[in-house]
Design a protein around this motif. Structure first.
Motif, short mmCIF file in Angstrom:
data_model
loop_
_atom_site.label_atom_id
_atom_site.label_comp_id
_atom_site.label_asym_id
_atom_site.label_seq_id
_atom_site.Cartn_x
_atom_site.Cartn_y
_atom_site.Cartn_z
N SER A 1 7.67 -15.45 3.71
CA SER A 1 9.05 -15.54 3.24
C SER A 1 9.77 -14.20 3.35
O SER A 1 9.14 -13.15 3.42
N SER A 2 11.09 -14.26 3.39
CA SER A 2 11.85 -13.02 3.53
C SER A 2 12.71 -12.76 2.30
O SER A 2 13.37 -11.74 2.19
N SER A 3 12.73 -13.71 1.37
CA SER A 3 13.51 -13.49 0.16
C SER A 3 12.88 -14.27 -0.99
O SER A 3 12.00 -15.10 -0.76
N PHE A 4 13.33 -14.00 -2.19
CA PHE A 4 12.80 -14.69 -3.36
C PHE A 4 13.12 -16.19 -3.28
O PHE A 4 12.27 -17.03 -3.52
N SER B 1 11.01 -17.87 -0.78
CA SER B 1 9.67 -18.03 -1.31
C SER B 1 9.61 -19.23 -2.26
O SER B 1 8.65 -20.01 -2.24
#
Lengths: 268, 242
Positions: free
Chosen positions: A212-215, A218
């Motif tokens: 993932s690249s962000s919260f 995710s």
């Protein structure tokens, strides 16, 4: 092919399992990001003491696991705020004490219809209609509370000092997260069992973290992984007659390995 | 007009004294440098000012309209969790309603502009940025809520000299153009002397007006051409010769 849908208990467990796994993934991201991953294990083991007490007293388990879980959660919160207590080590203490109490109560009790084993390993296929209602309404309310405070909770788990410098009432959010986690873990005992609830909160988040690249990304990925594992796990357990919780965790672990491979060979 | 006034502040952990008899006033628009060796209590003093730590005794008076912001020394260490730049900067807007999306996005974009970052960086994973970019993002997070007092705790271990210089210029510009008061904490004396209009030396006590380089070398002699203001007269001790 879809003959398993003819069984009410399967449909019920699919519904509860899906709702449960979606919320577990959502909450799990806050726990892992905030380095509270082993808190869920501590809470689940201490709620088992509530189950034990219920068995000892006779007449069902009721809300005792929730009470015990909240007690453990709040003692962790207050003790670690008041002293230089090592949270991780304290978790182990509470965890062992919970299990010890559970075994003690069960041992002391006259014969009982309720078995501790159900709460250790869960029994999603035997969930009753009233349990479905209780679990679903809690999850929906908790979802609402977390979403409403989303921005502040993100600040809390990633950088509590910064949040405090901006916003004085940080304790409130700490307590919200603690209370929601405690209750959620306690009501999960019947669904997936005290020994496995952490897996639902943590493994899919771990997998999502690989790619993932962000919260937010995710959260969405881990929800997907949890849903996929729960649904396929229930179906697998129906056809191959294996314990449901085990089947779900096998799929979750398989997904984790796939994300590792994806990260290693595709993403880079 | 002073934005913050600290009077007779003491901080103790058990029997250990961290800060002793601190008296300090910082006025609107000042750019103050704070230096001191490791363990001098710099971060503790910042935490007291920010309200993250309560002093054992003493008083901190903060101006009513003051809006603090904070660039911490460490943010998301090695065990970091994926988080996008947009999400990091949005933490600075935790006070604002999430329903006011367009206003929030405007604030985020103007904070990005101040730290010379492009909008395209918003979608990137914070963990994949270079040290310098990370530092800028954390500054943008501190600026997004338009603070009038910025506390900057320097941690430049993995940032090269060019980036550092740019960040110093950036802070000076924020101080000049927005009249933002800055309290800058650093180990690097040379930069502090160049950039800050006023330097405070801290080693449990405050030594204002002493020569910062001498102070950091452990030589606390009085320098003739700089007026000395001693905050603590310590008998039988070389502090009085700050």
């Amino acid at each position: 092919m879809l003959d398993f849908l003819n069984y009410t208990f399967i449909v019920r467990s699919l519904l509860v399992g899906s709702l449960f796994s979606v919320f577990a993934a959502f909450l799990g991201n806050f726990l892992v990001a905030g380095k509270r991953a082993n808190m869920s294990d501590m809470l689940s083991h201490f709620s088992l003491a509530g189950v034990g007490l219920g068995i000892f007293l006779g007449g069902g388990v009721g809300f005792l696991p929730i009470g015990f879980s909240l007690l453990a959660g709040f003692s962790l919160y207050f003790l670690s705020n008041k002293s230089n207590l090592n949270k991780e080590a304290f978790n182990v203490l509470i965890l062992s004490l919970g299990l010890a109490l559970a075994i003690f109560f069960v041992n002391m009790s006259p014969s009982s219809n309720v078995s501790l084993e159900t709460y250790l390993f869960g029994s999603i296929l035997t969930i009753s209609k009233s349990e479905v209602w209780m679990i679903s309404s809690f999850i929906l309310i908790a979802f609402g509370i977390l979403l409403f405070n989303y921005q502040k909770l993100v600040g809390l788990v990633f950088d509590p000092d910064f949040l405090k410098s901006q916003f004085k009432k940080v304790k409130k959010y700490e307590l919200i997260l603690m209370a929601v986690t405690s209750i959620f873990v306690a009501i999960s005992l019947k669904i997936v069992g005290g020994l496995l609830v952490s897996a639902f909160l943590i493994i899919s988040v771990l997998s999502a973290q690989q790619i993932s690249s962000s919260f937010k990304h995710s959260i969405l990925l881990s929800i997907g992984f949890n849903l996929l594992s729960t649904i396929s796990g229930i179906i697998l357990s129906f056809y191959y007659n294996i314990p449901t919780s085990s089947a779900i965790i096998f799929v979750l672990s398989g997904i984790f390995i796939l994300t590792l491979i994806y990260k290693r060979y595709v993403q880079n | 007009m002073s934005e913050i006034k600290i009077e007779n502040l003491n901080l103790k952990f058990g029997s250990k004294t961290i800060l002793e008899d601190i008296n300090l006033e910082i006025g609107v628009g000042e750019y103050v440098g704070l230096i001191g060796p490791n363990g001098a209590g710099k971060s503790s003093l910042l935490k007291c000012i920010l309200g993250l730590m309560s002093p054992s005794s003493g008083k901190i008076t903060i101006h009513d309209n003051m809006k603090f912001s904070y660039v911490p020394q460490y943010f998301l260490g090695e065990t970091g969790f994926s988080i996008s730049v947009l999400e990091v900067i949005s933490m600075g807007l935790a006070n604002k309603s999430i329903f006011n999306k367009s206003q929030n996005l405007n604030d985020i974009n103007s904070a990005l502009k101040k730290v010379d970052l492009k909008q395209s960086v918003l979608k990137e994973n914070f963990l994949n940025l270079s040290g310098g970019q990370k530092q800028r993002v954390v500054i943008a997070r501190a600026l997004v809520n338009n603070p009038n007092f910025l506390i900057f705790d320097e941690a430049f271990s993995n940032v090269d000299m060019t980036t550092k210089t740019k960040i110093y210029e950036l802070l000076a510009r924020i101080n000049r153009e927005d009249n933002t008061t800055i309290l800058f904490v650093s180990h690097e004396v040379d930069t502090i002397i160049q950039k800050c209009k006023r330097v405070i030396c801290l080693n449990k006590h405050l030594h204002e007006g002493c020569h910062p380089i001498k102070f950091m070398e452990g030589k606390l002699q009085k320098i003739d051409n700089i007026p000395v203001r001693i905050n603590k007269i310590h008998h039988h001790h070389n502090h009085e010769k700050c």
